[in-house]
Motif scaffolding. Structure first.
Motif, PDB file in Angstrom:
ATOM      1  N   ASN A  36      58.155 -26.364  16.407  1.00 34.26           N
ATOM      2  CA  ASN A  36      57.772 -26.242  17.813  1.00 34.26           C
ATOM      3  C   ASN A  36      58.984 -26.424  18.722  1.00 34.26           C
ATOM      4  O   ASN A  36      58.947 -27.132  19.727  1.00 34.26           O
ATOM      5  CB  ASN A  36      56.672 -27.240  18.186  1.00 34.26           C
ATOM      6  N   GLY A  37      60.086 -25.780  18.328  1.00 33.99           N
ATOM      7  CA  GLY A  37      61.288 -25.770  19.153  1.00 33.99           C
ATOM      8  C   GLY A  37      62.172 -26.990  19.028  1.00 33.99           C
ATOM      9  O   GLY A  37      63.257 -27.033  19.611  1.00 33.99           O
ATOM     10  N   ARG A  38      61.744 -27.993  18.259  1.00 32.25           N
ATOM     11  CA  ARG A  38      62.526 -29.223  18.121  1.00 32.25           C
ATOM     12  C   ARG A  38      63.206 -29.274  16.760  1.00 32.25           C
ATOM     13  O   ARG A  38      62.585 -28.987  15.735  1.00 32.25           O
ATOM     14  CB  ARG A  38      61.632 -30.449  18.300  1.00 32.25           C
ATOM     15  N   TYR A  39      64.460 -29.676  16.753  1.00 32.28           N
ATOM     16  CA  TYR A  39      65.213 -29.783  15.511  1.00 32.28           C
ATOM     17  C   TYR A  39      64.599 -30.828  14.592  1.00 32.28           C
ATOM     18  O   TYR A  39      64.244 -31.925  15.022  1.00 32.28           O
ATOM     19  CB  TYR A  39      66.667 -30.143  15.817  1.00 32.28           C
ATOM     20  N   SER A  40      64.456 -30.463  13.309  1.00 32.97           N
ATOM     21  CA  SER A  40      63.925 -31.389  12.310  1.00 32.97           C
ATOM     22  C   SER A  40      64.993 -31.820  11.318  1.00 32.97           C
ATOM     23  O   SER A  40      65.279 -33.009  11.181  1.00 32.97           O
ATOM     24  CB  SER A  40      62.745 -30.756  11.555  1.00 32.97           C
ATOM     25  N   HIS A  41      65.609 -30.850  10.626  1.00 31.95           N
ATOM     26  CA  HIS A  41      66.584 -31.199   9.593  1.00 31.95           C
ATOM     27  C   HIS A  41      67.402 -29.963   9.227  1.00 31.95           C
ATOM     28  O   HIS A  41      67.112 -28.853   9.701  1.00 31.95           O
ATOM     29  CB  HIS A  41      65.890 -31.767   8.357  1.00 31.95           C
ATOM     30  N   ALA A  42      68.420 -30.165   8.408  1.00 31.38           N
ATOM     31  CA  ALA A  42      69.287 -29.068   7.997  1.00 31.38           C
ATOM     32  C   ALA A  42      69.654 -29.227   6.533  1.00 31.38           C
ATOM     33  O   ALA A  42      69.658 -30.337   5.986  1.00 31.38           O
ATOM     34  CB  ALA A  42      70.557 -29.026   8.852  1.00 31.38           C
ATOM     35  N   THR A  92      63.447 -32.347   1.569  1.00 32.60           N
ATOM     36  CA  THR A  92      64.838 -32.804   1.661  1.00 32.60           C
ATOM     37  C   THR A  92      65.068 -33.807   2.782  1.00 32.60           C
ATOM     38  O   THR A  92      66.143 -34.396   2.858  1.00 32.60           O
ATOM     39  CB  THR A  92      65.793 -31.610   1.877  1.00 32.60           C
ATOM     40  N   SER A  93      64.083 -34.004   3.639  1.00 27.76           N
ATOM     41  CA  SER A  93      64.289 -34.864   4.807  1.00 27.76           C
ATOM     42  C   SER A  93      63.072 -35.754   5.018  1.00 27.76           C
ATOM     43  O   SER A  93      61.946 -35.258   5.165  1.00 27.76           O
ATOM     44  CB  SER A  93      64.530 -34.014   6.055  1.00 27.76           C
ATOM     45  N   GLU A  94      63.304 -37.055   5.032  1.00 29.03           N
ATOM     46  CA  GLU A  94      62.215 -37.992   5.275  1.00 29.03           C
ATOM     47  C   GLU A  94      61.616 -37.748   6.661  1.00 29.03           C
ATOM     48  O   GLU A  94      62.332 -37.626   7.649  1.00 29.03           O
ATOM     49  CB  GLU A  94      62.725 -39.429   5.179  1.00 29.03           C
ATOM     50  N   GLY A  95      60.300 -37.632   6.698  1.00 26.23           N
ATOM     51  CA  GLY A  95      59.618 -37.416   7.973  1.00 26.23           C
ATOM     52  C   GLY A  95      59.420 -35.963   8.339  1.00 26.23           C
ATOM     53  O   GLY A  95      58.780 -35.663   9.361  1.00 26.23           O
ATOM     54  N   ALA A  96      59.942 -35.033   7.536  1.00 32.81           N
ATOM     55  CA  ALA A  96      59.835 -33.615   7.882  1.00 32.81           C
ATOM     56  C   ALA A  96      58.371 -33.161   7.919  1.00 32.81           C
ATOM     57  O   ALA A  96      57.965 -32.421   8.822  1.00 32.81           O
ATOM     58  CB  ALA A  96      60.628 -32.767   6.900  1.00 32.81           C
ATOM     59  N   LEU A  97      57.578 -33.609   6.966  1.00 32.25           N
ATOM     60  CA  LEU A  97      56.164 -33.224   6.941  1.00 32.25           C
ATOM     61  C   LEU A  97      55.440 -33.738   8.181  1.00 32.25           C
ATOM     62  O   LEU A  97      54.627 -33.016   8.776  1.00 32.25           O
ATOM     63  CB  LEU A  97      55.494 -33.762   5.680  1.00 32.25           C
ATOM     64  N   ASP A  98      55.734 -34.948   8.573  1.00 31.69           N
ATOM     65  CA  ASP A  98      55.071 -35.490   9.763  1.00 31.69           C
ATOM     66  C   ASP A  98      55.530 -34.757  11.024  1.00 31.69           C
ATOM     67  O   ASP A  98      54.718 -34.514  11.932  1.00 31.69           O
ATOM     68  CB  ASP A  98      55.355 -36.985   9.898  1.00 31.69           C
ATOM     69  N   ARG A  99      56.795 -34.391  11.085  1.00 28.39           N
ATOM     70  CA  ARG A  99      57.275 -33.631  12.238  1.00 28.39           C
ATOM     71  C   ARG A  99      56.590 -32.255  12.304  1.00 28.39           C
ATOM     72  O   ARG A  99      56.252 -31.771  13.384  1.00 28.39           O
ATOM     73  CB  ARG A  99      58.794 -33.496  12.187  1.00 28.39           C
ATOM     74  N   TYR A 100      56.391 -31.648  11.152  1.00 28.05           N
ATOM     75  CA  TYR A 100      55.660 -30.375  11.080  1.00 28.05           C
ATOM     76  C   TYR A 100      54.230 -30.577  11.605  1.00 28.05           C
ATOM     77  O   TYR A 100      53.724 -29.790  12.420  1.00 28.05           O
ATOM     78  CB  TYR A 100      55.644 -29.891   9.639  1.00 28.05           C
ATOM     79  N   TYR A 101      53.573 -31.639  11.138  1.00 26.48           N
ATOM     80  CA  TYR A 101      52.200 -31.928  11.549  1.00 26.48           C
ATOM     81  C   TYR A 101      52.108 -32.168  13.053  1.00 26.48           C
ATOM     82  O   TYR A 101      51.196 -31.639  13.715  1.00 26.48           O
ATOM     83  CB  TYR A 101      51.684 -33.144  10.782  1.00 26.48           C
ATOM     84  N   GLN A 102      53.034 -32.932  13.603  1.00 26.05           N
ATOM     85  CA  GLN A 102      53.016 -33.201  15.039  1.00 26.05           C
ATOM     86  C   GLN A 102      53.212 -31.909  15.841  1.00 26.05           C
ATOM     87  O   GLN A 102      52.554 -31.705  16.874  1.00 26.05           O
ATOM     88  CB  GLN A 102      54.097 -34.220  15.400  1.00 26.05           C
ATOM     89  N   ALA A 103      54.091 -31.044  15.363  1.00 24.27           N
ATOM     90  CA  ALA A 103      54.299 -29.757  16.041  1.00 24.27           C
ATOM     91  C   ALA A 103      53.033 -28.923  15.989  1.00 24.27           C
ATOM     92  O   ALA A 103      52.648 -28.272  16.975  1.00 24.27           O
ATOM     93  CB  ALA A 103      55.459 -29.013  15.381  1.00 24.27           C
ATOM     94  N   LEU A 104      52.353 -28.932  14.836  1.00 25.47           N
ATOM     95  CA  LEU A 104      51.099 -28.191  14.701  1.00 25.47           C
ATOM     96  C   LEU A 104      50.048 -28.717  15.671  1.00 25.47           C
ATOM     97  O   LEU A 104      49.353 -27.934  16.338  1.00 25.47           O
ATOM     98  CB  LEU A 104      50.598 -28.303  13.263  1.00 25.47           C
ATOM     99  N   GLN A 105      49.932 -30.034  15.789  1.00 28.52           N
ATOM    100  CA  GLN A 105      48.950 -30.617  16.703  1.00 28.52           C
ATOM    101  C   GLN A 105      49.237 -30.230  18.152  1.00 28.52           C
ATOM    102  O   GLN A 105      48.313 -29.954  18.929  1.00 28.52           O
ATOM    103  CB  GLN A 105      48.937 -32.140  16.550  1.00 28.52           C
ATOM    104  N   GLN A 106      50.500 -30.201  18.509  1.00 34.31           N
ATOM    105  CA  GLN A 106      50.860 -29.803  19.870  1.00 34.31           C
ATOM    106  C   GLN A 106      50.441 -28.367  20.153  1.00 34.31           C
ATOM    107  O   GLN A 106      49.910 -28.058  21.228  1.00 34.31           O
ATOM    108  CB  GLN A 106      52.370 -29.957  20.063  1.00 34.31           C
ATOM    109  N   LEU A 107      50.640 -27.490  19.189  1.00 32.84           N
ATOM    110  CA  LEU A 107      50.298 -26.087  19.395  1.00 32.84           C
ATOM    111  C   LEU A 107      48.786 -25.865  19.344  1.00 32.84           C
ATOM    112  O   LEU A 107      48.252 -25.032  20.087  1.00 32.84           O
ATOM    113  CB  LEU A 107      50.998 -25.220  18.347  1.00 32.84           C
TER     114      LEU A 107
END
Length: 300
Positions: A196-202, A276-291
């Motif tokens: 949702n436009g916010r950087y998560s990981h690389a 590969t990144s701790e919290g990536a799944l939760d960041r994905y979920y939060q972005a989904l909820q926002q949308l």
């Protein structure tokens, strides 16, 4: 409030990609289900699916779409006509399916790997291509492609061995040619992930010895160094310009002279490197909820 019905879109067979791909799909499925989402896998070209039954249609791994591109476009048209809430948006998926999107991005100042366009029905003029690119080795690949399908690394000395194949392929679809970048083989290719436009990981992807393809199913490796700040800023700007309304976006690029040069902007079915990144799944979920909280018009 009733539970939201979510379709996680995949394809009939993940084929050679299953080494890591299906585990990411399953990991995401379990995480979202654990958050109370009513989620199910759905095959994009299954005629029996009622797409209007879903509150959100997440395009995750339709990894055969480039083999069935006309059917894929028709499916997108159908979703749009029915007003289905699709993530990422249908207009974005259409735009991103054909690598001509490079032209739009370059026109707005994004640094793109130099590209020569090889039109369908044309003849491969090797000398003109090498001269235009200015390197002694090139990459030739379809304009609509994925998973390194029909992707060839060709040196000037090897042109004769590839010309007939390229000309035969050009009768069926357009291609493009780009310089073979030694930096990808020696340094690797960066992928920057945004939700949702916010950087998560690389991640930094490197090819196995003797190969140029960085995909994991070709033996490539994945590393997680801290990305250079300037490259991350460039990737962030690209997403703000071209993928602000997207649940997910992956910016793939290579570092040249200290700058990020775009290889691809992946907005249809990128592997997300969620493990590969701790919290990536939760960041994905939060972005989904926002949308999901936005009006349907904003997502269709």
């Amino acid at each position: 409030m009733s539970l939201q019905q979510i379709a996680l879109v995949t394809c009939q067979s993940l084929g050679d990609y299953t080494t890591n791909a299906d585990s990411e799909d399953e990991r995401l499925y379990r995480f979202l289900a654990g958050k109370g989402q009513e989620i199910s896998f759905q095959v994009w070209d299954d005629e029996q699916v009622d797409w209007t039954a879903f509150d959100a249609i997440i395009i995750k791994s339709p990894w055969d779409y480039f083999d069935k591109i006309n059917a894929f476009y028709t499916w997108l048209d159908k979703l749009e006509a029915m007003g289905c809430p699709v993530l990422n948006p249908v207009k974005t998926l259409r735009w991103n399916a054909d690598k001509q999107y490079f032209k739009d991005m370059q026109a707005q100042g994004v640094k793109i790997v130099p590209t020569v366009w090889l039109e369908q029905g044309s003849r491969f003029d090797a000398e003109a291509v090498f001269q235009a690119i200015g390197r002694d080795k090139i990459i030739v690949k379809p304009r609509v492609s994925g998973a390194a399908k029909n992707t060839m690394a060709i040196s000037r000395a090897e042109v004769g061995a590839y010309a007939d194949r390229i000309n035969a392929l050009l009768q069926h679809e357009p291609f493009l040619a780009q310089p073979f970048l030694e930096e990808i083989r020696t340094q690797g290719e960066w992928s920057f992930l945004f939700f949702n436009g916010r950087y998560s990981h690389a991640v930094l992807k490197t090819a196995k010895s003797g190969d140029f393809r960085v995909q994991h199913f070709f033996g490539g490796s994945v590393h997680t160094p801290t990305p250079p700040a300037g490259m991350l800023q460039t990737a962030t700007t690209i997403v703000k310009q071209f993928a602000q309304d997207c649940l997910y976006a992956r910016v793939d690029g290579v570092e040249l002279n200290g700058e990020l040069v775009l290889m691809e902007l992946e907005l249809i079915e990128p592997f997300l490197f969620l493990s590969t990144s701790e919290g990536a799944l939760d960041r994905y979920y939060q972005a989904l909820q926002q949308l999901l909280a936005q009006p349907v018009e904003g997502r269709a």
